[in-house]
Design a protein around this motif. Structure first.
Motif, PDB file in Angstrom:
ATOM      1  N   ILE A 122       0.836  -1.201   0.000  1.00 49.02           N
ATOM      2  CA  ILE A 122       0.000   0.000   0.000  1.00 49.02           C
ATOM      3  C   ILE A 122       0.873   1.254   0.000  1.00 49.02           C
ATOM      4  O   ILE A 122       0.656   2.190  -0.779  1.00 49.02           O
ATOM      5  N   LEU A 123       1.880   1.289   0.863  1.00 43.35           N
ATOM      6  CA  LEU A 123       2.739   2.470   0.945  1.00 43.35           C
ATOM      7  C   LEU A 123       3.514   2.691  -0.355  1.00 43.35           C
ATOM      8  O   LEU A 123       3.731   3.839  -0.765  1.00 43.35           O
ATOM      9  N   GLN A 124       3.924   1.613  -0.985  1.00 36.80           N
ATOM     10  CA  GLN A 124       4.622   1.757  -2.267  1.00 36.80           C
ATOM     11  C   GLN A 124       3.733   2.448  -3.299  1.00 36.80           C
ATOM     12  O   GLN A 124       4.195   3.315  -4.046  1.00 36.80           O
ATOM     13  N   GLN A 125       2.462   2.076  -3.321  1.00 33.56           N
ATOM     14  CA  GLN A 125       1.551   2.680  -4.300  1.00 33.56           C
ATOM     15  C   GLN A 125       1.197   4.124  -3.930  1.00 33.56           C
ATOM     16  O   GLN A 125       1.108   4.992  -4.805  1.00 33.56           O
ATOM     17  N   LEU A 126       1.013   4.376  -2.628  1.00 33.78           N
ATOM     18  CA  LEU A 126       0.743   5.746  -2.204  1.00 33.78           C
ATOM     19  C   LEU A 126       1.923   6.660  -2.515  1.00 33.78           C
ATOM     20  O   LEU A 126       1.742   7.814  -2.918  1.00 33.78           O
ATOM     21  N   SER A 127       3.126   6.147  -2.349  1.00 31.55           N
ATOM     22  CA  SER A 127       4.318   6.956  -2.615  1.00 31.55           C
ATOM     23  C   SER A 127       4.482   7.263  -4.099  1.00 31.55           C
ATOM     24  O   SER A 127       5.178   8.214  -4.479  1.00 31.55           O
ATOM     25  N   CYS A 128       3.806   6.458  -4.947  1.00 32.39           N
ATOM     26  CA  CYS A 128       3.845   6.686  -6.395  1.00 32.39           C
ATOM     27  C   CYS A 128       2.681   7.541  -6.896  1.00 32.39           C
ATOM     28  O   CYS A 128       2.474   7.680  -8.104  1.00 32.39           O
ATOM     29  N   GLY A 129       1.909   8.071  -5.954  1.00 30.41           N
ATOM     30  CA  GLY A 129       0.852   9.002  -6.330  1.00 30.41           C
ATOM     31  C   GLY A 129      -0.561   8.475  -6.298  1.00 30.41           C
ATOM     32  O   GLY A 129      -1.508   9.207  -6.599  1.00 30.41           O
ATOM     33  N   VAL A 130      -0.753   7.205  -5.942  1.00 35.06           N
ATOM     34  CA  VAL A 130      -2.109   6.671  -5.806  1.00 35.06           C
ATOM     35  C   VAL A 130      -2.822   7.429  -4.679  1.00 35.06           C
ATOM     36  O   VAL A 130      -2.243   7.679  -3.616  1.00 35.06           O
ATOM     37  N   GLN A 131      -4.075   7.786  -4.892  1.00 33.32           N
ATOM     38  CA  GLN A 131      -4.826   8.592  -3.920  1.00 33.32           C
ATOM     39  C   GLN A 131      -6.089   7.873  -3.444  1.00 33.32           C
ATOM     40  O   GLN A 131      -7.133   8.494  -3.265  1.00 33.32           O
ATOM     41  N   GLU A 132      -6.003   6.590  -3.259  1.00 30.60           N
ATOM     42  CA  GLU A 132      -7.176   5.793  -2.868  1.00 30.60           C
ATOM     43  C   GLU A 132      -7.241   5.654  -1.352  1.00 30.60           C
ATOM     44  O   GLU A 132      -7.016   4.583  -0.779  1.00 30.60           O
ATOM     45  N   TRP A 133      -7.550   6.765  -0.693  1.00 30.90           N
ATOM     46  CA  TRP A 133      -7.625   6.771   0.772  1.00 30.90           C
ATOM     47  C   TRP A 133      -8.928   6.124   1.227  1.00 30.90           C
ATOM     48  O   TRP A 133      -9.894   6.033   0.476  1.00 30.90           O
ATOM     49  N   GLY A 134      -8.985   5.690   2.479  1.00 28.01           N
ATOM     50  CA  GLY A 134     -10.218   5.114   3.007  1.00 28.01           C
ATOM     51  C   GLY A 134      -9.970   3.891   3.858  1.00 28.01           C
ATOM     52  O   GLY A 134      -8.872   3.678   4.383  1.00 28.01           O
ATOM     53  N   THR A 135     -11.001   3.064   4.001  1.00 28.06           N
ATOM     54  CA  THR A 135     -10.979   1.889   4.885  1.00 28.06           C
ATOM     55  C   THR A 135     -10.921   0.610   4.063  1.00 28.06           C
ATOM     56  O   THR A 135     -11.668   0.455   3.087  1.00 28.06           O
ATOM     57  N   TYR A 136     -10.050  -0.300   4.484  1.00 29.27           N
ATOM     58  CA  TYR A 136      -9.851  -1.558   3.765  1.00 29.27           C
ATOM     59  C   TYR A 136      -9.750  -2.719   4.751  1.00 29.27           C
ATOM     60  O   TYR A 136      -9.406  -2.528   5.922  1.00 29.27           O
ATOM     61  N   HIS A 137     -10.032  -3.907   4.237  1.00 24.59           N
ATOM     62  CA  HIS A 137      -9.879  -5.135   5.012  1.00 24.59           C
ATOM     63  C   HIS A 137      -8.770  -5.987   4.424  1.00 24.59           C
ATOM     64  O   HIS A 137      -8.643  -6.095   3.199  1.00 24.59           O
ATOM     65  N   TYR A 138      -7.978  -6.590   5.304  1.00 25.44           N
ATOM     66  CA  TYR A 138      -7.070  -7.646   4.858  1.00 25.44           C
ATOM     67  C   TYR A 138      -6.904  -8.701   5.952  1.00 25.44           C
ATOM     68  O   TYR A 138      -6.578  -8.377   7.106  1.00 25.44           O
TER      69      TYR A 138
END
Length: 295
Positions: free
Chosen positions: A196-212
């Motif tokens: 998740i952090l790798q994608q956020l650091s590349c500019g992904v802006q999909e904030w919110g609540t997730y399950h894993y």
């Protein structure tokens, strides 16, 4: 990219720190002694010193019994702390990934819980986790709330080590059959947080609540059964009977908990492309390291 990990020496935090470092992140690991997340002034001072791009909050009271026995500590760490982290992060433009859990649901639903299913917290633990989530949502726009469930690790005081110790010395072990969930290795959770952090650091802006949570549902009985079956390859086992029990029949007061906390993990797969992995493969590798070979 620099990441501050709170609760960095706990079961989940230590695995996350290790995985982030392996993937090239610059990590500031903060234990409770280094940073009390229920103290806003301490948080602000550390953020101003470290200047991270993201915070991963792995701090929290996760034990059912201790949350009932120490309600003030549970409230401070699970409820007040996340809100303070969120407030300080928002003021500095820092993203926040906050770990929560399936105890925010009541466990009465027959199907796995989705992120937007009705919230009905169970006990002090569930209530404090939910209020902590709400504090994060209210105070920090750039947030990820990641709910997980039933974490296990090779820690010497963890559940797997406890079962192994009983298996070495006790002829019978009791395990609950009526609490269903998804055992999740902390190393698997760390993989997900890192992705998740790798994608956020590349500019992904999909904030919110997730399950894993890891793939495959089971009960405590099924989990213990898997531990014993795999451990027999490595150590001498005294236990020759695993006894199924129901929570209502067990002696002593058992803190309230959902009787099933299965999490629907489709959203995180659709948004971030993160698929579930089987917990059994992680358990096998873990037991290989934990058990001394039979001589």
């Amino acid at each position: 990219m620099k990441v501050l990990v709170t609760g960095a020496y706990g079961q989940a935090g230590s695995a996350i720190v290790s995985q982030l470092k392996q993937q090239g992140f610059v990590v500031e690991a903060a234990s409770h002694r280094m940073l009390d997340i229920a103290d806003l002034s301490q948080i602000e001072a550390m953020l101003d010193r470290v200047q991270p791009a993201f915070i991963v909050n792995a701090a929290g009271v996760a034990d059912l019994a201790s949350s009932e026995q120490s309600p003030d500590r549970c409230r401070r760490v699970n409820q007040e702390g996340p809100a303070f982290l969120a407030t300080a992060a928002q003021a500095r433009g820092i993203g926040l990934l906050h770990l929560s859990c399936g105890w925010v649901f009541d466990g009465m639903q027959s199907s796995p819980y989705k992120e937007d299913d009705p919230i009905r917290p169970v006990g002090r633990l569930g209530e404090s986790k939910w209020l902590g989530e709400e504090g994060v949502r209210r105070h920090c726009q750039r947030h990820i709330i990641l709910r997980t469930h039933w974490l296990f690790s090779g820690h010497e005081q963890g559940e797997v080590a406890r079962v192994l110790q009983m298996a070495r010395t006790e002829p019978q072990i009791r395990a609950l059959v009526d609490h269903i969930g998804q055992p999740t290795a902390v190393s698997d959770l760390a993989r997900v947080v890192t992705a998740i952090l790798q994608q956020l650091s590349c500019g992904v802006q999909e904030w919110g609540t997730y399950h894993y949570a890891s793939a495959e549902y089971t009960s405590k009985y099924g989990f213990y059964e898997a531990i014993l079956a795999q451990a027999r390859q490595y150590i001498a086992i005294a236990c020759d009977e695993l006894i199924g029990a129901e929570a209502a029949q067990e002696p002593g007061a058992i803190p309230a908990r959902p009787n099933q906390a299965r999490l629907d993990c489709r959203k995180i797969r659709y948004v971030f492309g993160i698929g579930q992995r089987p917990w059994r493969q992680y358990l096998q590798g873990m037991l290989t390291e934990m058990c001394d070979p039979v001589i």
